[in-house]
Enzyme design. Structure first.
Site, PDB file in Angstrom:
ATOM      1  N   ARG A 260       0.885  -1.133  -0.129  1.00  0.00           N
ATOM      2  CA  ARG A 260       0.131   0.123   0.116  1.00  0.00           C
ATOM      3  C   ARG A 260       0.925   1.093   0.098  1.00  0.00           C
ATOM      4  NH1 ARG A 260      -4.389  -2.847   3.896  1.00  0.00           N
ATOM      5  NH2 ARG A 260      -5.396  -4.028   2.356  1.00  0.00           N
ATOM      6  N   GLU A 384      -5.205  -3.373  -3.833  1.00  0.00           N
ATOM      7  CA  GLU A 384      -4.311  -3.412  -2.640  1.00  0.00           C
ATOM      8  C   GLU A 384      -5.313  -2.844  -1.532  1.00  0.00           C
ATOM      9  OE1 GLU A 384      -0.313  -3.239  -2.714  1.00  0.00           O
ATOM     10  OE2 GLU A 384      -0.100  -3.853  -4.795  1.00  0.00           O
TER      11      GLU A 384
END
Ligand code: CAA
Length: 402
Positions: A260, A384
């Site tokens: 991330r 994600e």
């Protein structure tokens, strides 16, 4: 009574420093040069065809960009997380699809094996990916489980002799799936335990029982190939299990924390490209006898775009710093990663939207890359972990309520 003296102490600290080191500045300038000279010219062609940009990816491998944080002994560049986010921003500012490939190799694939793998696994599976010889991927999502990642159904059953697992099931939306040589796979070894029954494996896609579906046609990041994959009695030797049985969900989540941060840096890169083009256009494009940049409505957009980009980059650097610290402290950086991803991805979408508006018809035209930035930006709010999942993660960590 003696007179009480008050002393004001000024504490100085060397820890607060917004200046990049010389090494980071050199890296930034070299990667920017490469990205602007070698990626920008080919990006529209790959976006139109959806072809995987193997040629530029190979060059990036030679530059060490496929294993940025991997130590040199395992074929990487041996740099830190700040270096990784600097590279991600520069590549994404040239082309988001290229940066998606960089991100999956670095923070999902390499990071998973470097953190949880055995010495043999690092040598066998990280070296070829870190050097850019082959591509790696990460397979968690399934047709029925995206955000609800604990609900995966792909099964891995241990053979009677305990030598290998037999894998059956399907995974969807696998970034780099059509070209990956190796994939980190998450499967259920004890489905009755739900997320506690998930185990991670390293898959060689050239072995029998591995099946690729068709490449997905997508709105954006079109040169980053995505497909469904399936396993039909695929045998994975016990030595290719990553971590312990039942540890897979935590591996998946902790690796996504690193991922991330990469997507947040990618978002900053997309936003920066759209912003810089908009500033330029606002000075060159005239309306009603003056550059449009003189109109307050354009000025407001420019000011908001710039401020959000700067704030995003600070969140990204902070998350990268927290990840580097975690090597010493062992602390998770989930909160910082989710905040950076949430804010930067929504900034990328905001900025790309404003950029199209500032460019008017030219923003909608394929003649300029603005419409591509707009299409590419959208995925950063989805993959994600969607923005909704990032808000859920942040709020849960802050309130302690589940
Ligand atoms: N690090 C380490 N452990 C973690 C963790 C983290 N970041 N997050 C959770 N865990 C642990 C918890 O501590 C918990 O442990 P115990 O069982 O010991 O208590 C366990 O994992 C389960 O956690 P939760 O109860 O929080 O699990 P949940 O079912 O409520 O789900 C979720 C949490 C945040 C919603 C999670 O499922 C999630 O992040 N979903 C989004 C999935 C996602 O991002 N998918 C993206 C796919 S990959 C991709 O997009 C790649 C690409 O294409 C480029």
């Amino acid at each position: 009574m003696g007179k009480k003296s008050y002393e004001i102490r000024i504490y100085t600290t060397t820890h607060m420093d917004f200046e990049l080191s010389e090494e980071h500045k050199i890296l930034q300038s070299e990667v920017r040069k490469f990205a602007q000279n070698e990626i920008v010219p080919v990006a529209p062609k790959y976006d139109a065809s959806g072809e995987f940009p193997m040629e530029t990816i190979k060059k990036m491998g030679e530059m060490g960009l496929m294993g940025i944080e991997v130590p040199e002994e395992y074929g990487g560049a041996g740099m830190d997380t700040l270096a990784y986010v600097i590279v991600m921003e520069e590549i994404a500012a040239a082309d988001a699809a290229h940066s998606t490939i960089v991100s999956v190799n670095n923070s999902l694939y390499n990071h998973a094996i470097m953190k949880y793998g055995t010495e043999e696994q690092k040598k066998k599976y990280v070296v070829p990916v870190a050097t850019g010889e082959v591509i790696g991927a990460y397979a968690l999502t399934e047709p029925q489980s995206g955000s609800d990642a604990g609900n995966i159904k792909t099964k891995a059953e241990l053979s009677d002799d305990g030598e290998y697992y037999v894998i059956n099931g399907r995974k969807s939306w696998i970034t780099s799936g059509p070209v990956a040589k190796y994939i980190i796979l998450f499967a259920q070894t004890q489905p009755e335990l739900k997320h506690k029954g998930v185990t991670a494996f390293i898959i060689d896609t050239e072995k029998e029982g591995f099946i690729r579906g068709k490449t997905e046609p997508k709105l954006g990041i079109r040169a980053s190939a995505t497909c469904e994959i399936a396993f039909n009695n695929y045998k994975v030797p016990i030595e290719d299990r990553l971590g312990e049985e039942g540890q897979g969900f935590k591996i998946a989540m902790s690796v996504l924390d690193a991922g991330r941060i990469g997507i947040a840096a990618q978002s900053v890169g997309i936003a920066r490209a759209a912003y810089e083009a908009s500033v330029q256009y606002s000075k060159e494009r005239y309306a009603f006898g003056q550059p449009i940049g003189k109109f307050q409505m354009i000025q407001q957009k420019i000011a908001d775009m710039k401020t959000r980009i700067e704030a995003s980059r600070l969140l990204v650097y902070n998350a990268a710093w927290k990840k580097m610290q975690s090597k010493k402290t062992g602390e998770r950086y989930t909160l910082e990663a989710s905040m950076a991803k949430l804010f930067a991805s929504e900034t990328a979408m905001f900025v790309a939207h404003q950029a199209v508006q500032i460019h008017g018809g030219m923003g909608y035209s394929k003649e300029l890359p603005i419409e591509r930035y707009f299409r590419d930006a959208k995925i950063t709010e989805i993959y994600e972990g969607t923005s909704e999942i990032q808000r859920y993660v942040i709020a849960r960590l802050e309130t302690g309520l589940k």
